[in-house]
Design a protein around this motif. Sequence first.
Motif, PDB file in Angstrom:
ATOM      1  N   VAL A  38       0.741  -1.233  -0.078  1.00 28.97           N
ATOM      2  CA  VAL A  38      -0.020   0.046   0.123  1.00 28.97           C
ATOM      3  C   VAL A  38       0.848   1.351  -0.081  1.00 28.97           C
ATOM      4  O   VAL A  38       1.771   1.229   0.925  1.00 28.97           O
ATOM      5  N   TYR A  39       0.502   2.064  -0.919  1.00 26.65           N
ATOM      6  CA  TYR A  39       1.683   3.290  -1.024  1.00 26.65           C
ATOM      7  C   TYR A  39       0.535   4.609  -0.824  1.00 26.65           C
ATOM      8  O   TYR A  39      -0.494   4.736  -1.014  1.00 26.65           O
ATOM      9  N   GLN A  40       1.121   5.685  -0.057  1.00 29.46           N
ATOM     10  CA  GLN A  40       0.289   6.911   0.068  1.00 29.46           C
ATOM     11  C   GLN A  40       1.298   8.085  -0.240  1.00 29.46           C
ATOM     12  O   GLN A  40       2.596   7.899   0.160  1.00 29.46           O
ATOM     13  N   ILE A  41       0.764   9.055  -0.917  1.00 21.27           N
ATOM     14  CA  ILE A  41       1.441  10.111  -1.467  1.00 21.27           C
ATOM     15  C   ILE A  41       0.699  11.038  -1.315  1.00 21.27           C
ATOM     16  O   ILE A  41      -0.587  10.979  -1.421  1.00 21.27           O
ATOM     17  N   ASP A  42       1.235  12.426  -1.337  1.00 16.57           N
ATOM     18  CA  ASP A  42       0.617  13.768  -1.202  1.00 16.57           C
ATOM     19  C   ASP A  42       0.624  14.203  -2.643  1.00 16.57           C
ATOM     20  O   ASP A  42       1.504  14.609  -3.377  1.00 16.57           O
ATOM     21  N   LEU A  43      -0.780  14.246  -3.405  1.00 18.86           N
ATOM     22  CA  LEU A  43      -0.926  14.779  -4.812  1.00 18.86           C
ATOM     23  C   LEU A  43      -0.496  15.887  -4.914  1.00 18.86           C
ATOM     24  O   LEU A  43       0.060  16.434  -6.159  1.00 18.86           O
ATOM     25  N   ALA A  44      -0.426  16.880  -4.060  1.00 20.50           N
ATOM     26  CA  ALA A  44       0.047  18.416  -4.119  1.00 20.50           C
ATOM     27  C   ALA A  44       1.401  18.446  -4.264  1.00 20.50           C
ATOM     28  O   ALA A  44       2.083  19.293  -4.637  1.00 20.50           O
ATOM     29  N   HIS A  45       2.160  17.337  -3.807  1.00 21.46           N
ATOM     30  CA  HIS A  45       3.683  17.184  -4.072  1.00 21.46           C
ATOM     31  C   HIS A  45       4.086  16.516  -5.282  1.00 21.46           C
ATOM     32  O   HIS A  45       5.329  16.353  -5.362  1.00 21.46           O
ATOM     33  N   LEU A  46       3.135  15.846  -6.091  1.00 25.52           N
ATOM     34  CA  LEU A  46       3.581  15.070  -7.086  1.00 25.52           C
ATOM     35  C   LEU A  46       4.144  15.999  -8.398  1.00 25.52           C
ATOM     36  O   LEU A  46       3.155  16.981  -8.713  1.00 25.52           O
ATOM     37  N   CYS A  47       5.285  15.695  -8.758  1.00 24.63           N
ATOM     38  CA  CYS A  47       5.565  16.436 -10.136  1.00 24.63           C
ATOM     39  C   CYS A  47       5.242  15.652 -11.258  1.00 24.63           C
ATOM     40  O   CYS A  47       4.715  16.102 -12.157  1.00 24.63           O
ATOM     41  N   TYR A  48       5.838  14.428 -11.529  1.00 22.91           N
ATOM     42  CA  TYR A  48       5.655  13.553 -12.467  1.00 22.91           C
ATOM     43  C   TYR A  48       6.102  12.156 -12.153  1.00 22.91           C
ATOM     44  O   TYR A  48       6.759  11.991 -11.248  1.00 22.91           O
ATOM     45  N   VAL A  49       5.696  11.381 -13.220  1.00 26.32           N
ATOM     46  CA  VAL A  49       5.946   9.935 -12.917  1.00 26.32           C
ATOM     47  C   VAL A  49       6.736   9.629 -14.114  1.00 26.32           C
ATOM     48  O   VAL A  49       6.347   9.839 -15.276  1.00 26.32           O
ATOM     49  N   ASN A 107      -7.710  12.259 -14.761  1.00 28.56           N
ATOM     50  CA  ASN A 107      -6.849  13.483 -15.338  1.00 28.56           C
ATOM     51  C   ASN A 107      -6.066  14.085 -14.244  1.00 28.56           C
ATOM     52  O   ASN A 107      -5.524  15.355 -14.428  1.00 28.56           O
ATOM     53  N   ARG A 108      -5.527  13.317 -13.451  1.00 27.06           N
ATOM     54  CA  ARG A 108      -4.639  13.585 -12.441  1.00 27.06           C
ATOM     55  C   ARG A 108      -3.133  13.609 -12.987  1.00 27.06           C
ATOM     56  O   ARG A 108      -2.129  14.308 -12.632  1.00 27.06           O
ATOM     57  N   LEU A 109      -2.879  12.582 -13.899  1.00 26.66           N
ATOM     58  CA  LEU A 109      -1.737  12.068 -14.671  1.00 26.66           C
ATOM     59  C   LEU A 109      -1.866  12.447 -16.077  1.00 26.66           C
ATOM     60  O   LEU A 109      -2.753  11.879 -16.763  1.00 26.66           O
ATOM     61  N   VAL A 120       2.686  13.754 -16.241  1.00 17.82           N
ATOM     62  CA  VAL A 120       2.819  14.739 -15.308  1.00 17.82           C
ATOM     63  C   VAL A 120       1.629  15.228 -14.554  1.00 17.82           C
ATOM     64  O   VAL A 120       0.713  14.822 -15.070  1.00 17.82           O
ATOM     65  N   ASN A 121       1.725  15.890 -13.554  1.00 18.54           N
ATOM     66  CA  ASN A 121       0.910  16.231 -12.695  1.00 18.54           C
ATOM     67  C   ASN A 121       0.585  17.707 -13.424  1.00 18.54           C
ATOM     68  O   ASN A 121       1.211  18.575 -13.029  1.00 18.54           O
ATOM     69  N   PRO A 122      -0.703  17.812 -14.051  1.00 17.46           N
ATOM     70  CA  PRO A 122      -0.919  19.326 -14.652  1.00 17.46           C
ATOM     71  C   PRO A 122      -0.942  20.344 -13.650  1.00 17.46           C
ATOM     72  O   PRO A 122      -0.761  21.503 -14.265  1.00 17.46           O
ATOM     73  N   ASP A 123      -1.477  20.096 -12.611  1.00 17.35           N
ATOM     74  CA  ASP A 123      -1.614  21.274 -11.460  1.00 17.35           C
ATOM     75  C   ASP A 123      -0.333  21.835 -11.263  1.00 17.35           C
ATOM     76  O   ASP A 123       0.103  22.937 -10.658  1.00 17.35           O
TER      77      ASP A 123
END
Length: 227
Positions: free
Chosen positions: A136-147, A179-181, A190-193
């Motif tokens: 199980v993984y948990q991340i903060d989407l506000a901190h995500l730049c790209y994958v 639409n998050r990636l 990328v994270n469009p935001d």
Amino acid sequence: MKSILIVEDEVMIANGIEKMLRKHGYTDVMIAIDYEEALETLEENKVDLVLLDVNLSDEKNGIDLAATIKKNYHIPFIFLTSYTDPATLSKLKQVKPIGYLAKPIDQATLTANIDIYFANESDESTLFSFTIGSSVYQIDLAHLCYVQADHVYVELHLIDETVVVRSSLQALIEMFPENRLARINRSIAVNPDGIEKIEKGMIQIKDHRLKLSKTYQEEFFHKYWDK
């Protein structure tokens, strides 16, 4: 108090899962053993989350029930399954569960998935959890730049760390909220935001400059970039 419905035709397994949940603090737990009983429970009770066995001993299986829940009740569900082969997982993805857990059910993994889901549920939270295999993984989407894909792995580049998971890029994109990636080339989404600017075919996110390939330009600008 959050309420959880267990749909499992093997009573001993259902009782075992109920015991795990109650021990962890989830005391509003209901059990249904087949499709019809599950629908009756959903009609008569407030349910926040469904734990759903894939192979119900009934004319309609767990995937059928999941489709009905998604269409008529809009309640999130987690699949419980003994089968983790690609064909089965492909069928499960079509009804968009929030996760799936392989049997035999591990208490720590079960409760972690549920805890993280309810934490994510808050509108103010940008935390997002996803499950790959038994992890199980948990991340903060506000901190995500790209994958970025790297052979059989994907690197998730956040502002302050990099998380590596075993997955294809497309499979990971499908796990995330819609639409998050945004795919920008064969190996990167990328994270469009987080985009700061686009110039000469390059996307700027923090200190990262990433190439937007011609193959993905039309879809990217149509869906994600109207600035």
